[in-house]
Design a protein around this motif. Structure first.
Motif, PDB file in Angstrom:
ATOM      1  N   ARG A  75       9.664  -9.205  -9.050  1.00  0.00           N
ATOM      2  CA  ARG A  75       9.925 -10.459  -8.357  1.00  0.00           C
ATOM      3  C   ARG A  75       9.302 -10.461  -6.965  1.00  0.00           C
ATOM      4  O   ARG A  75       8.893 -11.496  -6.447  1.00  0.00           O
ATOM      5  N   LEU A  76       9.254  -9.275  -6.353  1.00  0.00           N
ATOM      6  CA  LEU A  76       8.541  -9.155  -5.084  1.00  0.00           C
ATOM      7  C   LEU A  76       7.055  -9.190  -5.439  1.00  0.00           C
ATOM      8  O   LEU A  76       6.576  -8.339  -6.161  1.00  0.00           O
ATOM      9  N   GLY A  77       6.333 -10.154  -4.912  1.00  0.00           N
ATOM     10  CA  GLY A  77       4.960 -10.334  -5.343  1.00  0.00           C
ATOM     11  C   GLY A  77       4.059  -9.136  -5.085  1.00  0.00           C
ATOM     12  O   GLY A  77       3.046  -8.960  -5.750  1.00  0.00           O
ATOM     13  N   TYR A  78       4.444  -8.255  -4.151  1.00  0.00           N
ATOM     14  CA  TYR A  78       3.510  -7.223  -3.718  1.00  0.00           C
ATOM     15  C   TYR A  78       3.731  -5.871  -4.390  1.00  0.00           C
ATOM     16  O   TYR A  78       3.236  -4.861  -3.915  1.00  0.00           O
ATOM     17  N   VAL A  79       4.459  -5.866  -5.500  1.00  0.00           N
ATOM     18  CA  VAL A  79       4.709  -4.599  -6.183  1.00  0.00           C
ATOM     19  C   VAL A  79       3.692  -4.394  -7.306  1.00  0.00           C
ATOM     20  O   VAL A  79       3.409  -5.310  -8.065  1.00  0.00           O
TER      21      VAL A  79
ATOM     22  N   THR B  96      23.717   8.279  -7.419  1.00  0.00           N
ATOM     23  CA  THR B  96      24.830   8.574  -6.521  1.00  0.00           C
ATOM     24  C   THR B  96      24.398   9.503  -5.394  1.00  0.00           C
ATOM     25  O   THR B  96      23.452  10.268  -5.521  1.00  0.00           O
ATOM     26  N   HIS B  97      25.086   9.375  -4.276  1.00  0.00           N
ATOM     27  CA  HIS B  97      24.874  10.279  -3.151  1.00  0.00           C
ATOM     28  C   HIS B  97      25.961  11.323  -3.119  1.00  0.00           C
ATOM     29  O   HIS B  97      25.990  12.187  -2.242  1.00  0.00           O
ATOM     30  N   ASN B  98      26.868  11.210  -4.072  1.00  0.00           N
ATOM     31  CA  ASN B  98      28.054  12.032  -4.047  1.00  0.00           C
ATOM     32  C   ASN B  98      27.891  13.175  -5.060  1.00  0.00           C
ATOM     33  O   ASN B  98      27.951  12.984  -6.260  1.00  0.00           O
TER      34      ASN B  98
ATOM     35  N   PRO C 221      17.647  12.522  -1.674  1.00  0.00           N
ATOM     36  CA  PRO C 221      17.873  11.978  -0.338  1.00  0.00           C
ATOM     37  C   PRO C 221      17.505  10.503  -0.254  1.00  0.00           C
ATOM     38  O   PRO C 221      16.765  10.000  -1.085  1.00  0.00           O
ATOM     39  N   SER C 222      18.019   9.830   0.750  1.00  0.00           N
ATOM     40  CA  SER C 222      17.772   8.417   0.960  1.00  0.00           C
ATOM     41  C   SER C 222      16.270   8.149   1.034  1.00  0.00           C
ATOM     42  O   SER C 222      15.541   8.872   1.698  1.00  0.00           O
ATOM     43  N   GLY C 223      15.841   7.103   0.314  1.00  0.00           N
ATOM     44  CA  GLY C 223      14.441   6.719   0.381  1.00  0.00           C
ATOM     45  C   GLY C 223      13.536   7.453  -0.583  1.00  0.00           C
ATOM     46  O   GLY C 223      12.325   7.291  -0.531  1.00  0.00           O
ATOM     47  N   CYS C 224      14.108   8.254  -1.489  1.00  0.00           N
ATOM     48  CA  CYS C 224      13.263   9.023  -2.387  1.00  0.00           C
ATOM     49  C   CYS C 224      12.844   8.207  -3.606  1.00  0.00           C
ATOM     50  O   CYS C 224      12.056   8.672  -4.428  1.00  0.00           O
ATOM     51  N   GLY C 225      13.348   6.994  -3.749  1.00  0.00           N
ATOM     52  CA  GLY C 225      12.859   6.134  -4.832  1.00  0.00           C
ATOM     53  C   GLY C 225      13.824   5.961  -5.993  1.00  0.00           C
ATOM     54  O   GLY C 225      13.424   5.488  -7.053  1.00  0.00           O
ATOM     55  N   LYS C 226      15.093   6.295  -5.798  1.00  0.00           N
ATOM     56  CA  LYS C 226      16.053   6.169  -6.900  1.00  0.00           C
ATOM     57  C   LYS C 226      16.246   4.699  -7.277  1.00  0.00           C
ATOM     58  O   LYS C 226      16.136   4.336  -8.449  1.00  0.00           O
TER      59      LYS C 226
ATOM     60  N   THR D  14       0.824  -1.211   0.000  1.00  0.00           N
ATOM     61  CA  THR D  14       0.000   0.000   0.000  1.00  0.00           C
ATOM     62  C   THR D  14       0.857   1.259   0.000  1.00  0.00           C
ATOM     63  O   THR D  14       0.347   2.362  -0.112  1.00  0.00           O
ATOM     64  N   PHE D  15       2.176   1.072   0.129  1.00  0.00           N
ATOM     65  CA  PHE D  15       3.057   2.237   0.191  1.00  0.00           C
ATOM     66  C   PHE D  15       3.461   2.681  -1.208  1.00  0.00           C
ATOM     67  O   PHE D  15       4.018   1.887  -1.976  1.00  0.00           O
ATOM     68  N   GLN D  16       3.157   3.922  -1.546  1.00  0.00           N
ATOM     69  CA  GLN D  16       3.499   4.394  -2.888  1.00  0.00           C
ATOM     70  C   GLN D  16       4.909   4.969  -2.884  1.00  0.00           C
ATOM     71  O   GLN D  16       5.211   5.904  -2.140  1.00  0.00           O
TER      72      GLN D  16
END
Ligand SMILES: Nc1ncnc2c1ncn2[C@@H]1O[C@H](COP(=O)(O)OP(=O)(O)OP(=O)(O)O)[C@@H](O)[C@H]1O
Ligand SMILES: [Mg+2]
Lengths: 267, 289
Positions: free
Chosen positions: A69-73, A219-221, A51-56, A29-31
Motif C-alpha cells: 500500500r505504501l507506494g515506495y516498497v 514479541t520482545h518478551n 532487536p527493534s528495527g530488525c524487520g520483524k 532505497t533503504f533495504q
C-alpha cells in the motif's frame, strides 16, 4: 473447520504454511529485508524475536501484502502461503487477506458493536448479504467462545466494542478473524499494550488456538517466546540469524548473536 | 520556608501584566462585533414584524416587507447546497481515500486551496460566462446557485476531507486486513464515522454564502420583482442584494428599514450556523470511540 485444516501432530510431510525464498524488501532505497529464507510449519506457533528495527513487522506485513500500500516498497523473491505464491499476478488480494489474519500491537476494534465486529469479515466475504439471525448468532458465539470472551460479553453484544478493556479488545480482534476461517494468524506484539494479567490471558488463548491455526507471533518478551512458541526465529538487521525449536534455541543457541540477544546483551 | 522570594514576586507581576494586555486585546477584538450587533438590533428590531417578514415590498421598496428576498436567499442557498454537496463530498472522498500521494494529487490539493482565495467577483463573471450564457440558463436561480456552489466547492472539499481524516487510520487498516476493499471500508467504516462532521461542516460553510452579493448579482438576483419565482429558471430577489439596494439605491428610504433587512440576513446565517452546531453536538453525543 474446512477440509484443509491440518491435523495436529500428524503432519507427515511437516507441511509448510509459509515459505519464503530470497525475500528482499526495500523501503525506497533503504533495504529492510535481506535474502530471507523461512519455512514456517503449519499448525504450530512460531515466534519471531530480534532487536527493534530488525524487520520483524516488515516481514509480517509482507506476508499479507499490506506493505505494498505504501507506494515506495519494492520486493523480490517469493512468498508461498499454503503452497501458493501470493505474488502471482492471478492472486486476488482479498483472498490472501482472508486466508491470513493479522493482529496488531494496539487492539483496533471497529467503532461498532461487539457483534458487528465479529461478523464484519464474514459479511464482507459473503457478498454483504446477511445470513439468518440464528446463523449469525452461532458464528458470534463460536468465535467468542474460542477466544474465551463469550461469558464476559454475551449480555452486551450490542454495546460498542471500543468500550471494552484493552485485553478484551485484543481478544475480540482475534475473534473477528476466525469466522472467515483463515489458515494463518500473524500477530505483531499482540500483548505489548496489555498489563501482565491481560498478557497472560491472551497468551493462554493463543496457545489454545495452536493446531487449528498456524500462528506467527512477534514479541520482545523473551519469556513469552519461550513459554508460548514451539519454534523460534531470531532476526538481526533484516536477516534471519537462526530458526530452531524454541527449547533448543534458548538452551543451546547456535550463533553468538542469538546468545547475546537472548541474554539481553542487545538493545 | 514557603514565603515568596523576590523573583517569585517579580514573575507574578510580569504575568499579571501580560494577562491584562492579552485580555485587553481580546476586548478590542470583541468591541466591533458588539457594536455591529448592538446597532443592528437597536435600530433594526423595531422594523421587524410578521408583516415585514411575510409580505412583499411596496411603494418603491420604501415600505412593506421583504418576503421575496428572504425566500430567494433561502432558495439560492438550498439549491447551491444540493449542487455542491454531492460534488464536493465525492471529490473529497476520492482525494483522501483513493488518490495516490503523488505530485499530481498534491497539485490538485493546492489548486483547491487556491480556488478558495479567488475573489467572489471572479466567480460571478465565471458564472455569467458558464451558466448564464454557455449553458443558456439565463439569469436565473439555477445559474446563481451554481455560481455559489462553485464558489463553495473548495471549502466543502476541505471540510469533508478534514472529517474523513479525523477517522483513525487504525480502523481502515483493520478493514483492509480482513480483506475489505477500499469501497467496503469507506462505506462501512469511514463514512458512518465521518458523516456528522461532513454534514455539519458543509452546512456551516455553505450557509455563509447567504450573504454573498457579487456572485448572484449578475447571474440570477434582481433588484425588484413583482412576482415570486415559479421555477429555478426564474430570477429571484435576495436579501444581500436587497440590502444593497435599499441602503444605497432608493431615495426617501426610511432610516431603519435597511437595518431591519441586515438584521434578518444576519439572523438567517446565525440560525443556520446554530442549527448545524446543534446537529453536530446532538450527533456527537451519540458517538463513541
Ligand atoms: N513505512 C516505512 N518506511 C520506511 N522505512 C520503514 C518503514 N517501516 C519500517 N521501516 C524501516 O525498516 C526497518 C525495519 O522496521 P520494522 O518495523 O520491520 O522493525 P521491527 O523489527 O518490527 O521493529 P520493532 O521491534 O521496533 O517493531 C527499520 O529500520 C524501519 O526504520
Ligand atoms: Mg514492529
Amino acid at each position: 473447520m474446512t477440509a484443509m485444516a491440518p491435523i495436529p501432530g500428524r503432519s507427515t510431510e511437516r507441511s509448510l504454511a509459509i515459505r519464503t525464498s530470497k525475500l528482499n524488501l526495500w523501503y525506497g532505497t533503504f533495504q529492510a529485508l535481506f535474502d530471507v529464507d523461512l519455512d514456517i510449519r503449519q499448525g504450530i506457533i512460531t515466534s519471531m524475536i530480534g532487536p527493534s528495527g530488525c524487520g520483524k513487522s516488515t516481514f509480517l506485513r509482507s506476508v499479507n501484502r499490506i506493505n505494498e500500500r505504501l507506494g515506495y516498497v519494492r520486493t523480490t523473491g517469493t512468498i508461498d502461503v499454503m503452497g501458493q505464491n501470493i505474488m502471482d499476478p492471478e492472486v486476488e488480494l482479498v483472498q490472501v487477506r482472508k486466508q491470513i489474519g493479522m493482529v496488531f500491537q494496539r487492539p483496533n476494534p471497529l467503532p461498532i458493536s461487539i457483534r458487528d465486529n465479529v461478523l464484519f469479515g464474514h459479511r464482507i466475504h459473503n457478498a454483504g448479504k446477511r445470513d439468518a439471525r440464528s446463523e449469525e448468532d452461532g458464528i458470534v458465539e463460536n468465535a467468542l467462545q474460542t477466544v474465551l470472551l463469550w461469558d464476559k460479553v454475551k449480555d452486551k453484544l450490542d454495546k460498542k466494542a471500543t468500550a471494552l478493556s484493552l485485553e478484551e479488545q485484543q481478544k475480540l480482534c482475534i475473534a473477528r478473524l476466525l469466522p472467515v476461517k483463515p489458515g494463518v494468524l500473524l500477530m505483531d506484539e499482540p500483548c505489548s499494550a496489555l498489563d501482565p494479567k491481560g498478557t497472560e490471558a491472551v497468551e493462554e488463548l493463543i496457545w489454545e488456538l495452536r493446531g487449528e491455526y498456524t500462528i506467527l507471533i512477534v514479541t520482545h518478551n523473551m519469556a513469552q517466546a519461550r513459554r508460548a512458541s514451539e519454534e523460534c526465529i531470531f532476526m538481526l538487521m533484516g536477516k534471519v540469524v537462526e530458526h530452531d525449536d524454541t527449547g533448543q534455541m534458548f538452551v543451546t543457541p547456535k550463533h553468538k548473536e542469538t546468545a547475546d540477544y537472548i541474554e539481553g546483551r542487545y538493545g | 520556608m514557603f514565603e515568596a522570594t523576590q523573583l517569585n514576586r517579580r514573575n507574578e507581576t510580569t504575568q499579571k501584566l501580560f494577562r491584562l494586555a492579552l485580555g485587553g486585546m481580546t476586548g478590542i477584538l470583541i468591541l466591533p462585533v458588539i457594536l455591529i450587533l448592538g446597532t443592528l438590533i437597536w435600530k433594526g428590531a423595531p422594523v421587524i414584524s410578521f408583516e415585514f417578514l411575510f409580505t412583499g415590498p411596496t411603494k418603491g421598496m420604501t415600505a412593506g416587507g421583504i418576503f421575496p428576498a428572504l425566500l430567494g436567499t433561502i432558495l439560492l442557498v438550498l439549491v447551491a447546497l444540493l449542487a455542491s454537496v454531492p460534488l464536493g463530498v465525492a471529490a473529497a472522498i476520492y482525494l483522501s481515500e483513493y488518490a495516490p500521494n503523488n505530485w499530481f494529487t498534491r497539485a490538485i490539493n493546492l489548486a483547491i486551496i487556491n480556488l478558495a482565495g479567488v475573489p467572489s467577483i471572479v466567480h460571478a463573471l465565471f458564472g455569467v460566462g458558464a451558466f448564464v450564457i454557455f449553458f443558456k440558463f439565463g439569469t436565473s436561480i439555477l445559474a446563481a446557485s451554481l455560481t455559489l456552489a462553485i464558489m463553495t466547492l473548495p471549502v466543502v472539499i476541505v471540510a469533508t476531507r478534514e472529517s474523513l481524516q479525523a477517522v483513525p487510520e487504525a480502523f481502515r487498516e483493520a478493514c483492509w486486513n480482513m480483506g475489505a476493499t477500499r469501497w467496503q471500508t469507506i462505506r462501512r467504516v469511514v463514512l458512518p464515522n465521518a458523516v456528522t462532521g461532513i454534514l455539519t461542516g458543509v452546512i456551516l460553510e455553505v450557509s455563509r454564502t447567504a450573504g454573498e452579493t457579487a456572485p448572484i448579482m449578475f447571474t440570477g438576483a434582481a433588484f425588484f420583482l413583482p412576482l415570486l419565482p415559479q421555477s429555478v429558471f426564474d430570477q429571484t430577489m435576495a436579501l444581500s442584494l436587497h440590502l444593497f439596494v435599499v441602503s444605497t439605491q432608493v431615495p426617501n428610504m426610511p432610516e431603519q428599514l435597511p437595518y431591519g433587512v441586515a438584521l434578518v440576513l444576519i439572523s438567517l446565517v446565525l440560525l443556520m450556523n446554530s442549527l448545524s452546531i446543534a446537529l453536530r453536538m446532538y450527533l456527537r453525543g451519540k458517538k463513541k470511540w
